[in-house]
Design a protein around this motif. Structure first.
Motif, PDB file in Angstrom:
ATOM      1  N   TRP A  22     -13.140 -49.844  -5.357  1.00 16.57           N
ATOM      2  CA  TRP A  22     -14.019 -50.988  -5.116  1.00 16.57           C
ATOM      3  C   TRP A  22     -14.147 -51.847  -6.377  1.00 16.57           C
ATOM      4  O   TRP A  22     -14.038 -53.081  -6.315  1.00 16.57           O
ATOM      5  N   THR A  50     -14.357 -55.057   2.349  1.00 13.37           N
ATOM      6  CA  THR A  50     -15.423 -54.654   3.260  1.00 13.37           C
ATOM      7  C   THR A  50     -15.365 -53.154   3.517  1.00 13.37           C
ATOM      8  O   THR A  50     -16.385 -52.458   3.510  1.00 13.37           O
ATOM      9  N   TYR A  53     -16.681 -51.378   0.551  1.00 15.39           N
ATOM     10  CA  TYR A  53     -18.146 -51.475   0.516  1.00 15.39           C
ATOM     11  C   TYR A  53     -18.755 -50.411   1.431  1.00 15.39           C
ATOM     12  O   TYR A  53     -19.702 -49.712   1.055  1.00 15.39           O
ATOM     13  N   THR A  54     -18.201 -50.286   2.633  1.00 15.51           N
ATOM     14  CA  THR A  54     -18.665 -49.253   3.553  1.00 15.51           C
ATOM     15  C   THR A  54     -18.488 -47.878   2.924  1.00 15.51           C
ATOM     16  O   THR A  54     -19.346 -47.000   3.048  1.00 15.51           O
ATOM     17  N   LEU A  56     -18.685 -47.150  -0.187  1.00 16.42           N
ATOM     18  CA  LEU A  56     -19.761 -46.928  -1.158  1.00 16.42           C
ATOM     19  C   LEU A  56     -20.966 -46.290  -0.485  1.00 16.42           C
ATOM     20  O   LEU A  56     -21.544 -45.314  -0.986  1.00 16.42           O
ATOM     21  N   PHE A  57     -21.352 -46.848   0.657  1.00 20.74           N
ATOM     22  CA  PHE A  57     -22.529 -46.314   1.336  1.00 20.74           C
ATOM     23  C   PHE A  57     -22.260 -44.930   1.900  1.00 20.74           C
ATOM     24  O   PHE A  57     -23.132 -44.050   1.852  1.00 20.74           O
ATOM     25  N   PHE A  87     -23.810 -51.044  -3.770  1.00 20.81           N
ATOM     26  CA  PHE A  87     -23.873 -51.658  -2.444  1.00 20.81           C
ATOM     27  C   PHE A  87     -25.167 -52.470  -2.344  1.00 20.81           C
ATOM     28  O   PHE A  87     -26.186 -51.996  -1.854  1.00 20.81           O
ATOM     29  N   ASN A  90     -28.948 -51.130  -3.347  1.00 20.84           N
ATOM     30  CA  ASN A  90     -29.746 -50.139  -2.634  1.00 20.84           C
ATOM     31  C   ASN A  90     -30.229 -49.077  -3.617  1.00 20.84           C
ATOM     32  O   ASN A  90     -29.515 -48.702  -4.549  1.00 20.84           O
ATOM     33  N   ALA A 163     -20.328 -57.284   1.732  1.00 19.45           N
ATOM     34  CA  ALA A 163     -21.538 -56.451   1.779  1.00 19.45           C
ATOM     35  C   ALA A 163     -22.294 -56.681   3.082  1.00 19.45           C
ATOM     36  O   ALA A 163     -22.805 -55.732   3.692  1.00 19.45           O
ATOM     37  N   ALA A 166     -20.178 -55.124   5.924  1.00 18.51           N
ATOM     38  CA  ALA A 166     -20.236 -53.661   5.848  1.00 18.51           C
ATOM     39  C   ALA A 166     -21.571 -53.144   6.366  1.00 18.51           C
ATOM     40  O   ALA A 166     -21.631 -52.084   7.003  1.00 18.51           O
ATOM     41  N   THR A 167     -22.647 -53.872   6.112  1.00 15.81           N
ATOM     42  CA  THR A 167     -23.952 -53.484   6.650  1.00 15.81           C
ATOM     43  C   THR A 167     -23.911 -53.488   8.175  1.00 15.81           C
ATOM     44  O   THR A 167     -24.410 -52.565   8.827  1.00 15.81           O
TER      45      THR A 167
END
Length: 230
Positions: A22, A50, A53-54, A56-57, A87, A90, A163, A166-167
């Motif tokens: 990332w 994207t 990013y996903t 990362l979470f 991300f 958070n 971001a 991805a959310t």
């Protein structure tokens, strides 16, 4: 029995690969890539960023279950904190109790991820649970700083927009699809699951479409979740 041993370092390596991928790709796309809306590469890079990013979470999520660095609680927490912070700022200590509340009270009024209503109202409820005013402030400050050094279209396309998407991806595949509707009484996790297709399950949300399996075996990291799919 857990499939990840306490001495297993694969989770740390996989988390490091996601974090580094990332970061390196973002630096390249901000600094060196000339956006060309006629080029398929522009959109491919957007989708790849994207996906990362996903990731990362999902990495932070693994840490919430203690499997990013099993048997190493300080390192596990550090990985979760860094991944969540990258991300959209958070805050891991805030996410952690909410996620475990979701597992304890899935699809009930006490589940912070659940909303009994339409798709968009549920999505807004989801955002309200996980986005704070200080995150938006930090994102706004960061955006205005980044555009001083990089083209604004690069900042929007490769830092901000992924971001947001991805959310939505995490919500749709990891919350809405598995928990919508009524579940039969013999479904103890009140969760659905995707049809078995490991490639799509990985691309869509790091195997978290196999959501019943996750609730049934929350001690498994994302990269071993596919093994439980019948």
């Amino acid at each position: 029995m857990a499939l990840v041993k306490q001495s297993d370092n694969r989770g740390v390596v996989i988390a490091a690969v996601i974090l580094m991928s990332w970061s390196v790709l973002l630096v390249y796309l901000l600094r060196y890539y000339d956006v060309d809306f006629a080029s398929p590469l522009t959109y491919l890079f957007f989708l790849l960023q994207t996906h990362l990013y996903t990731g990362l979470f999902i990495t932070a999520h693994d840490a919430m279950h203690g499997v990013a660095a099993p048997g190493k609680p300080k390192l596990n927490k550090a990985i979760g904190t860094v991944a969540a912070f990258l991300f959209a700022y958070n805050w891991y200590p805030r996410l952690l109790p909410r996620h475990h509340q979701h597992h304890r009270h899935v699809a009930t009024a006490e589940d912070p991820d659940y909303h009994h209503g339409s798709f968009w109202l549920w999505y807004l409820s989801f955002l309200k649970q996980y986005i704070t005013w200080w995150q938006m402030l930090l994102m706004a400050i960061t955006f205005n700083l980044l555009k001083l050094f990089f083209p604004v279209e690069n900042v929007v396309l490769y830092w901000m927009a992924p971001a947001v998407l991805a959310t939505f991806q995490l919500f749709y595949f990891g919350t809405y699809e598995p928990h919508k509707g009524e579940h039969p009484a013999d479904n103890p996790h009140k969760s659905g699951t995707q049809a078995k297709n490991h490639l799509w399950a990985f691309v869509s949300c790091y195997f978290f479409g196999y959501h019943y399996e996750h609730h049934d075996k929350p001690y498994l990291p994302w990269w071993q979740l596919y093994k439980t799919k019948i």
